[in-house]
Design a protein around this motif. Structure first.
Motif, PDB file in Angstrom:
ATOM      1  N   PHE A  21     -12.283  19.973  58.275  1.00 24.40           N
ATOM      2  CA  PHE A  21     -12.417  18.701  57.573  1.00 24.40           C
ATOM      3  C   PHE A  21     -12.560  19.001  56.087  1.00 24.40           C
ATOM      4  O   PHE A  21     -13.540  19.619  55.668  1.00 24.40           O
ATOM      5  CB  PHE A  21     -13.654  17.935  58.058  1.00 24.40           C
ATOM      6  CG  PHE A  21     -13.538  17.414  59.453  1.00 24.40           C
ATOM      7  CD1 PHE A  21     -12.925  16.207  59.704  1.00 24.40           C
ATOM      8  CD2 PHE A  21     -14.040  18.138  60.521  1.00 24.40           C
ATOM      9  CE1 PHE A  21     -12.808  15.720  61.002  1.00 24.40           C
ATOM     10  CE2 PHE A  21     -13.941  17.670  61.810  1.00 24.40           C
ATOM     11  CZ  PHE A  21     -13.318  16.457  62.052  1.00 24.40           C
ATOM     12  N   TYR A  22     -11.592  18.571  55.282  1.00 21.34           N
ATOM     13  CA  TYR A  22     -11.626  18.771  53.844  1.00 21.34           C
ATOM     14  C   TYR A  22     -12.316  17.595  53.171  1.00 21.34           C
ATOM     15  O   TYR A  22     -12.283  16.475  53.682  1.00 21.34           O
ATOM     16  CB  TYR A  22     -10.210  18.919  53.290  1.00 21.34           C
ATOM     17  CG  TYR A  22      -9.534  20.182  53.746  1.00 21.34           C
ATOM     18  CD1 TYR A  22      -9.813  21.392  53.120  1.00 21.34           C
ATOM     19  CD2 TYR A  22      -8.647  20.181  54.803  1.00 21.34           C
ATOM     20  CE1 TYR A  22      -9.205  22.568  53.546  1.00 21.34           C
ATOM     21  CE2 TYR A  22      -8.040  21.350  55.236  1.00 21.34           C
ATOM     22  CZ  TYR A  22      -8.316  22.537  54.600  1.00 21.34           C
ATOM     23  OH  TYR A  22      -7.723  23.694  55.017  1.00 21.34           O
TER      24      TYR A  22
ATOM     25  N   TRP B 114     -15.458  16.965  52.854  1.00 19.12           N
ATOM     26  CA  TRP B 114     -16.484  16.457  53.769  1.00 19.12           C
ATOM     27  C   TRP B 114     -17.619  15.752  53.030  1.00 19.12           C
ATOM     28  O   TRP B 114     -18.090  14.709  53.476  1.00 19.12           O
ATOM     29  CB  TRP B 114     -17.017  17.596  54.632  1.00 19.12           C
ATOM     30  CG  TRP B 114     -17.920  17.110  55.704  1.00 19.12           C
ATOM     31  CD1 TRP B 114     -19.261  17.310  55.781  1.00 19.12           C
ATOM     32  CD2 TRP B 114     -17.573  16.324  56.844  1.00 19.12           C
ATOM     33  NE1 TRP B 114     -19.773  16.703  56.905  1.00 19.12           N
ATOM     34  CE2 TRP B 114     -18.737  16.090  57.572  1.00 19.12           C
ATOM     35  CE3 TRP B 114     -16.381  15.786  57.319  1.00 19.12           C
ATOM     36  CZ2 TRP B 114     -18.765  15.356  58.745  1.00 19.12           C
ATOM     37  CZ3 TRP B 114     -16.407  15.057  58.491  1.00 19.12           C
ATOM     38  CH2 TRP B 114     -17.582  14.848  59.185  1.00 19.12           C
TER      39      TRP B 114
ATOM     40  N   TYR C  70     -16.533  22.346  57.891  1.00 18.76           N
ATOM     41  CA  TYR C  70     -16.680  21.217  56.977  1.00 18.76           C
ATOM     42  C   TYR C  70     -16.571  21.754  55.556  1.00 18.76           C
ATOM     43  O   TYR C  70     -17.470  22.422  55.063  1.00 18.76           O
ATOM     44  CB  TYR C  70     -18.039  20.543  57.177  1.00 18.76           C
ATOM     45  CG  TYR C  70     -18.274  20.077  58.599  1.00 18.76           C
ATOM     46  CD1 TYR C  70     -17.731  18.890  59.059  1.00 18.76           C
ATOM     47  CD2 TYR C  70     -19.034  20.836  59.485  1.00 18.76           C
ATOM     48  CE1 TYR C  70     -17.941  18.457  60.354  1.00 18.76           C
ATOM     49  CE2 TYR C  70     -19.253  20.416  60.774  1.00 18.76           C
ATOM     50  CZ  TYR C  70     -18.703  19.220  61.214  1.00 18.76           C
ATOM     51  OH  TYR C  70     -18.911  18.800  62.500  1.00 18.76           O
TER      52      TYR C  70
END
Length: 49
Positions: free
Chosen positions: A14-15, A17, A47
């Protein structure tokens, strides 16, 4: 919403985050509660800020 019979990839990234957490804190809490049990040898969840 119910999740079942999920096949996670070996790594889920997940970029941005921190930005997502800031904008959607309740949604992030729900998502993390659903996916964290899979953060083990089956799937590595990352994350990124």
């Amino acid at each position: 919403m119910m999740l079942y019979d999920i096949v996670f990839p070996r790594k889920l990234i997940f970029y941005h985050w921190d930005e997502i957490k800031e904008r959607l804190p309740q949604d992030v809490a729900i998502l993390q509660a659903m996916i964290e049990p899979y953060n083990d040898e089956r799937c590595s969840i990352v994350y990124c800020t």
